[in-house]
Every structure is written in structure tokens, then in C-alpha cells.
Design an enzyme around this catalytic site. Sequence first.
Site, PDB file in Angstrom:
ATOM      1  N   ASP A  32      36.751  46.947  46.366  1.00 23.80           N
ATOM      2  CA  ASP A  32      37.042  45.551  46.689  1.00 23.80           C
ATOM      3  C   ASP A  32      37.121  45.363  48.196  1.00 23.80           C
ATOM      4  OD1 ASP A  32      37.382  44.237  44.102  1.00 23.80           O
ATOM      5  OD2 ASP A  32      39.101  45.568  43.847  1.00 23.80           O
ATOM      6  N   HIS A  63      32.455  44.815  45.838  1.00 25.96           N
ATOM      7  CA  HIS A  63      32.778  43.464  45.382  1.00 25.96           C
ATOM      8  C   HIS A  63      33.254  42.663  46.589  1.00 25.96           C
ATOM      9  CE1 HIS A  63      35.830  40.906  42.849  1.00 25.96           C
ATOM     10  NE2 HIS A  63      34.923  40.166  43.455  1.00 25.96           N
ATOM     11  N   GLY A 143      47.250  44.148  39.064  1.00 20.75           N
ATOM     12  CA  GLY A 143      48.388  44.038  38.162  1.00 20.75           C
ATOM     13  C   GLY A 143      48.713  42.646  37.672  1.00 20.75           C
ATOM     14  N   ASP A 173      36.615  42.703  35.145  1.00 24.48           N
ATOM     15  CA  ASP A 173      37.505  43.046  36.256  1.00 24.48           C
ATOM     16  C   ASP A 173      38.836  42.332  36.053  1.00 24.48           C
ATOM     17  OD1 ASP A 173      38.701  43.761  38.608  1.00 24.48           O
ATOM     18  OD2 ASP A 173      37.168  42.927  39.924  1.00 24.48           O
ATOM     19  N   SER A 197      46.980  49.438  35.612  1.00 14.63           N
ATOM     20  CA  SER A 197      47.419  49.508  34.212  1.00 14.63           C
ATOM     21  C   SER A 197      46.447  50.273  33.331  1.00 14.63           C
ATOM     22  CB  SER A 197      47.627  48.093  33.651  1.00 14.63           C
ATOM     23  OG  SER A 197      46.396  47.379  33.596  1.00 14.63           O
TER      24      SER A 197
END
Length: 231
Positions: A32, A63, A143, A173, A197
Site C-alpha cells: 500500500d 496499490h 483492522g 482488500d 486479522s
Amino acid sequence: MKISPSLMCMDLLKFKEQIEFIDSHADYFHIDIMDGHFVPNLTLSPFFVSQVKKLATKPLDCHLMVTRPQDYIAQLARAGADFITLHPETINGQAFRLIDEIRRHDMKVGLILNPETPVEAMKYYIHKADKITVMTVDPGFAGQPFIPEMLDKLAELKAWREREGLEYEIEVDGSCNQATYEKLMAAGADVFIVGTSGLFNHAENIDEAWRIMTAQILAAKSEVQPHAKTA
């Protein structure tokens, strides 16, 4: 399923160990790049990409959550990126030019949709994409809670691909984890971007975290039922 770990969620103090492990197990690296304007956060950079490239053989997918993606394409090509993934929200008026520039640099083209952006937004260039990603959380931070309405968007992309005879991969995503794997696969996902997660918070050891994630995905796959579109 293909797996693309999000490197903004990795333990940077274990950079070499985790990059080498991911390279031997994953399908892509997800990187990212945020400018603090398109989203209210700053993360990774072309320099970071160049350092990952020293250790990685799997494709690096960058990205771009930036207001001026045109400023990053050549830099990322030099750094070793394999995919550039663009937001339709930032390329209006220059989409075809930027896609062509990415191709000239021998990279592949990804397109990524914010939760509120419809598939229609990329109607005239969807056929140029190698991969299309659906944000299932609001972009910018790790998150965040899953947005269930995005399941219909995944199903729409799958139907569009089949109807038009296209070959793009469908990627997700945001909140790809044990609670969502089954629903995402049923809706048409081909690639999971896994972060806190889904992977890194499972265990201190990346090997053990990967084992847990893989077991969860296999369990979800055995339960998949076709996605029913909501009203």
C-alpha cells in the site's frame, strides 16, 4: 485461492524473515502506497518496494492510494513493481493514458474500487485490467470492519467477467479473515489480501500464523455455497 499478504501489516523488525517466508508461500505481495491526501494516512514508498524486490521473486502489487498516480508509475517500475493498482476515482480523464504507461513499463494493471464506487465507473476500461480489487472496508487503515454490501459487488464482477469473456482476477482488500472467507469465496473472490486479522495477528511466528490462516481458508472452502444477491 491465491493469497497476497499486506506488507503494511507485517512486523518490520522481522523484515527479512517475513519477506522470505511470504515469498516461498504466497502468490503476491500487496504494498500500500498512501500520500496522506487520497486517504488520511502515510504508509509505504517506492524505496520500500525496491528493498522488498531484493528478496522477493513473487509479484509485487503496488496499490496507489494517492491523488496523483501519474507521479508514481515510472518510480515504481524502476523499484521493481510488477502490478500497479489504480483507483478509478483518481484517474478520471487520464485512465487510458495511465494504463498504457503501465503496460509500456512491462507491468500489469490492477483496478480497485472503494466501497461506494460502482463497477460501472470502469465500464469503458474494465477489459484492460489483469486484476480487479474490491475494497470491503473504507480505505486507509488496517483492522476496519467488513462491509457486507460488497459481496454483491464481487458477484457483479464475476458475472461481468463471464458475460464479456474477460480474464481478470477478482481480489478482496479488507477484513479477509475467518469470519468472511466463506462468504467472499461464494461471491466470487479469487485472491485474498490478508493483513492483521487474516494473518499477522494469529501468532508471533509467521510460520505458525500462516498455518492457522491456511487451515481457516480450507475449512471455509469446504462450506462454500453460491452467493445469493441481496435486494
